[in-house]
Design a protein around this motif. Structure first.
Motif, PDB file in Angstrom:
ATOM      1  N   GLU A  31      37.997  28.524  41.502  1.00 50.10           N
ATOM      2  CA  GLU A  31      38.197  29.916  41.928  1.00 50.10           C
ATOM      3  C   GLU A  31      38.018  30.122  43.434  1.00 50.10           C
ATOM      4  OE1 GLU A  31      36.455  32.964  39.497  1.00 50.10           O
ATOM      5  OE2 GLU A  31      36.841  31.813  37.667  1.00 50.10           O
ATOM      6  N   TYR A  32      37.446  29.139  44.103  1.00 52.25           N
ATOM      7  CA  TYR A  32      37.266  29.259  45.548  1.00 52.25           C
ATOM      8  C   TYR A  32      38.445  28.642  46.320  1.00 52.25           C
ATOM      9  CZ  TYR A  32      32.503  30.148  43.971  1.00 52.25           C
ATOM     10  OH  TYR A  32      31.404  30.656  43.326  1.00 52.25           O
ATOM     11  N   VAL A  33      39.331  27.991  45.587  1.00 53.00           N
ATOM     12  CA  VAL A  33      40.428  27.263  46.234  1.00 53.00           C
ATOM     13  C   VAL A  33      41.643  28.179  46.378  1.00 53.00           C
ATOM     14  CG1 VAL A  33      41.954  25.254  46.006  1.00 53.00           C
ATOM     15  CG2 VAL A  33      39.585  25.105  45.219  1.00 53.00           C
ATOM     16  N   THR A  34      42.272  28.138  47.571  1.00 52.87           N
ATOM     17  CA  THR A  34      43.521  28.881  47.776  1.00 52.87           C
ATOM     18  C   THR A  34      44.563  27.898  48.336  1.00 52.87           C
ATOM     19  OG1 THR A  34      43.232  29.444  50.111  1.00 52.87           O
ATOM     20  CG2 THR A  34      42.145  30.892  48.518  1.00 52.87           C
ATOM     21  N   ASP A  35      45.729  28.422  48.649  1.00 52.96           N
ATOM     22  CA  ASP A  35      46.775  27.565  49.226  1.00 52.96           C
ATOM     23  C   ASP A  35      46.390  27.030  50.595  1.00 52.96           C
ATOM     24  OD1 ASP A  35      48.216  28.041  47.041  1.00 52.96           O
ATOM     25  OD2 ASP A  35      49.574  29.531  47.945  1.00 52.96           O
ATOM     26  N   ARG A  36      45.402  27.690  51.213  1.00 51.98           N
ATOM     27  CA  ARG A  36      45.008  27.281  52.562  1.00 51.98           C
ATOM     28  C   ARG A  36      43.831  26.315  52.587  1.00 51.98           C
ATOM     29  NH1 ARG A  36      47.401  29.477  57.372  1.00 51.98           N
ATOM     30  NH2 ARG A  36      47.049  27.243  57.501  1.00 51.98           N
ATOM     31  N   THR A  37      43.271  26.034  51.404  1.00 47.71           N
ATOM     32  CA  THR A  37      42.087  25.164  51.390  1.00 47.71           C
ATOM     33  C   THR A  37      42.477  23.723  51.715  1.00 47.71           C
ATOM     34  OG1 THR A  37      41.305  26.542  49.569  1.00 47.71           O
ATOM     35  CG2 THR A  37      40.049  24.544  50.023  1.00 47.71           C
ATOM     36  N   VAL A  38      41.737  23.118  52.652  1.00 50.50           N
ATOM     37  CA  VAL A  38      42.010  21.708  52.981  1.00 50.50           C
ATOM     38  C   VAL A  38      40.839  20.792  52.673  1.00 50.50           C
ATOM     39  CG1 VAL A  38      43.759  22.174  54.748  1.00 50.50           C
ATOM     40  CG2 VAL A  38      41.350  22.047  55.421  1.00 50.50           C
ATOM     41  N   ALA A  39      39.643  21.358  52.590  1.00 51.66           N
ATOM     42  CA  ALA A  39      38.474  20.484  52.396  1.00 51.66           C
ATOM     43  C   ALA A  39      37.334  21.254  51.753  1.00 51.66           C
ATOM     44  CB  ALA A  39      38.014  19.920  53.742  1.00 51.66           C
ATOM     45  N   VAL A  40      36.374  20.478  51.231  1.00 51.13           N
ATOM     46  CA  VAL A  40      35.131  21.057  50.712  1.00 51.13           C
ATOM     47  C   VAL A  40      33.988  20.196  51.250  1.00 51.13           C
ATOM     48  CG1 VAL A  40      35.514  19.790  48.533  1.00 51.13           C
ATOM     49  CG2 VAL A  40      33.758  21.545  48.630  1.00 51.13           C
TER      50      VAL A  40
END
Ligand SMILES: Cc1ncc(COP(=O)(O)O)c(C=O)c1O
Length: 396
Positions: free
Chosen positions: A159-168
Motif C-alpha cells: 500500500e505504500y508503493v506507487t508508480d514512482r517508488t524506486v527503493a525501500v
C-alpha cells in the motif's frame, strides 16, 4: 550576502539541537548530567585495532587508494559477509565508503531521479529521509506498528508503493526502536520489490549488536540477493565511529555507479582505517562480542527499569543500543504551570528536572516517544532511570 541553494530549504535542521545545546550548557556549569543521548558506543576503540592503524601508518598506508577500496579489504568484506551473513559476493560487488552513511547516500544518488519515491519505515534513522531529499526524491513513510513491537508496518507493504517508488530502506535492528523486522514482513517486502523492481537498501549497521535472536541479513532471504544493497559499517560493531569506515555489497552495476559518484566526492575512504579494518574484520572477534554482551546486560537494566515506571510503554529492543519508550501518557501534564505537549518538551523537562539527556522521538518521526541510549555505563543507566522516575512524580 551569500545566496544559498534552494536544496537547503528541503533539509530539516536537527530537532534535537536545542536539547543538546542545553545539555552542553548544564555540563559546562558542572551540573551532574546523566547522558543517555549518545548515538555511538561508549567504549574506546579496542587497543588491538588502534595498533593496527599505527602499523598501517608506519607501513606507509597513507596515500589515496582505489575509489572502491583496497583489494585486501574488499576480500575481507567478502569473507565477513560469508562468515556472519551467509552471503556470497565477489569483490567487484563491494564498495568501501566513508561510513555506512556515505554508502547509503551514494546509493540514493545512484538510483533516485527527481520526484522518485523511496519508502522509509518509521520511526526512522534521521538521515534516511534527508538523503532522499538531497537526491531530489520524496521520502514516503511506512509506519511501523508499535503494538507489534515495530516489527512490521501498520498497513500491508504494497500500500505504500506507487508508480514512482524506486527503493525501500530497511534498517533492522533499527535505530531508534531496536526491533528486528519479522520474517513474514520481510518476505512480503521482497515479493513486492521483485514485482515492482524496487531496490532494497538494507542498513545492517547494528547487525552484530543483537541479543536473543541471531540476525539474518535481508539478502539471505529467498529471492532477495539480486535486489538488495547490503550496507554495513565498522562504526558500531567495533566502536570505530570516528574512523569513518563503512561498506556496501550488491549488484555490480549499482556498485559501479556508486563508485562513479564517490570518485568525484571523496575519492576513497580513509586509507589507514581501510588497512586496519582488514584484520579487524577477519581476525579475533572477541572484543566486538564483549561489547555486545555489555549492551545486552544494559538492555535488560533499562528495559526493566522503564517497564516499572507508571504510564510508560516500552518495547524490548532485540538489537542496537537504543530503546524507544512511548511517554505520551504524560502529555498534557504540567509542573509549575509549564505543560508538556510533545517529545521535545518532554526531553526538556527531563533535562531540567531529572538532569538526564534523552532524544525527542520527533527527530525520528514519532512525537509520542523518546530515544534512550544504553551506550552508557550500567550504573549511569540505573541512576538515569531512577531520576526519570522521581521527576515524573512531580508532574500533575
Ligand atoms: C541506522 C544507522 N545507519 C547508519 C549510521 C551511520 O553509520 P556510519 O558511522 O557507518 O556512517 C548510523 C549512525 O548513527 C545509524 O544509526
Amino acid at each position: 550576502m551569500i545566496k544559498l541553494a534552494d536544496r537547503l530549504d528541503k533539509i530539516k535542521p536537527s530537532k534535537t539541537m536545542a536539547v543538546m545545546a542545553l545539555a552542553k550548557d548544564l555540563k559546562e556549569q558542572g551540573v551532574d548530567i546523566v547522558d543517555l543521548g549518545a548515538g555511538e558506543p561508549d567504549f574506546p576503540t579496542p587497543e588491538y585495532i588502534r595498533d593496527l592503524a599505527t602499523k598501517a601508518m608506519a607501513d606507509g598506508y597513507t596515500k589515496y587508494t582505489k575509489v572502491d577500496g583496497i583489494p585486501e579489504l574488499k576480500e575481507a568484506i567478502v569473507v565477513k559477509l560469508e562468515r556472519d551473513n551467509n552471503l556470497t559476493y565477489s569483490t567487484d560487488q563491494i564498495i568501501v565508503t566513508s561510513g555506512a552513511k556515505q554508502a547509503i547516500y551514494n546509493a540514493m544518488m545512484a538510483v533516485v531521479n527527481e520526484g522518485d519515491e523511496v519508502i522509509i519505515l518509521s520511526p526512522y534513522w534521521v538521515s534516511f529521509p534527508e538523503m532522499v531529499k538531497l537526491a531530489d526524491g520524496e521520502p514516503v513513510f511506512a509506519e511501523l506498528d508499535p503494538k507489534r513491537d515495530y516489527r512490521r508496518t501498520l498497513k500491508p507493504f504494497e500500500e505504500y508503493v506507487t508508480d514512482r517508488t524506486v527503493a525501500v530502506v530497511l534498517n533492522s535492528p533499527s535505530n531508534p526502536v531496536g526491533s528486528l523486522l519479522d520474517d513474514e514482513f520481510i518476505a512480503d517486502v521482497i515479493k513486492v520489490s521483485r514485482e515492482k523492481s524496487l531496490l532494497i537498501i538494507s542498513d545492517e549497521t547494528y547487525e552484530r549488536i543483537t541479543f536473543e535472536n541471531k540476525y539474518k541479513s535481508i539478502a539471505a532471504y529467498e529471492g532477495a540477493a539480486e535486489l538488495t544493497l547490503t550496507v554495513n559499517s565498522m562504526s558500531k560493531t567495533y566502536s570505530m565511529t570516528g574512523w569513518r569506515l563503512g561498506f556496501a555489497a550488491g549488484a555490480k552495476e549499482l556498485i559501479k555507479a556508486m563508485s562513479k559518484i564517490q570518485s568525484q566526492i571523496t575519492s576513497n575512504a580513509n586509507s589507514i582505517a581501510q588497512k586496519a579494518s582488514v584484520e579487524t574484520l577477519t581476525g579475533d572477534q572477541s572484543a566486538a562480542e564483549m561489547m555486545k554482551d555489555k549492551y545486552w546486560e544494559r538492555r535488560d537494566v533499562v528495559y526493566e527499569g522503564l517497564s516499572n515506571l507508571p504510564g510508560i510503554e516500552v518495547n524490548k529492543p532485540e538489537g542496537s543500543f537504543f530503546i524507544f519508550p512511548d511517554v505520551s501518557a504524560y502529555y498534557g501534564k504540567s509542573l509549575n504551570g509549564k505543560s508538556i505537549n510533545g517529545s521535545v518538551e518532554f526531553a526538556e523537562f527531563l533535562l531540567e528536572h531529572a538532569k538526564v539527556v534523552v532524544i525527542p522521538g520527533i527527530a525520528f518521526g514519532s512525537d509520542n516517544n523518546i530515544r534512550i541510549s544504553f551506550a552508557a555505563p550500567r550504573e549511569e543507566i540505573k541512576k538515569g532511570i531512577e531520576r526519570i522516575g522521581e521527576a515524573l512524580n512531580l508532574l500533575n
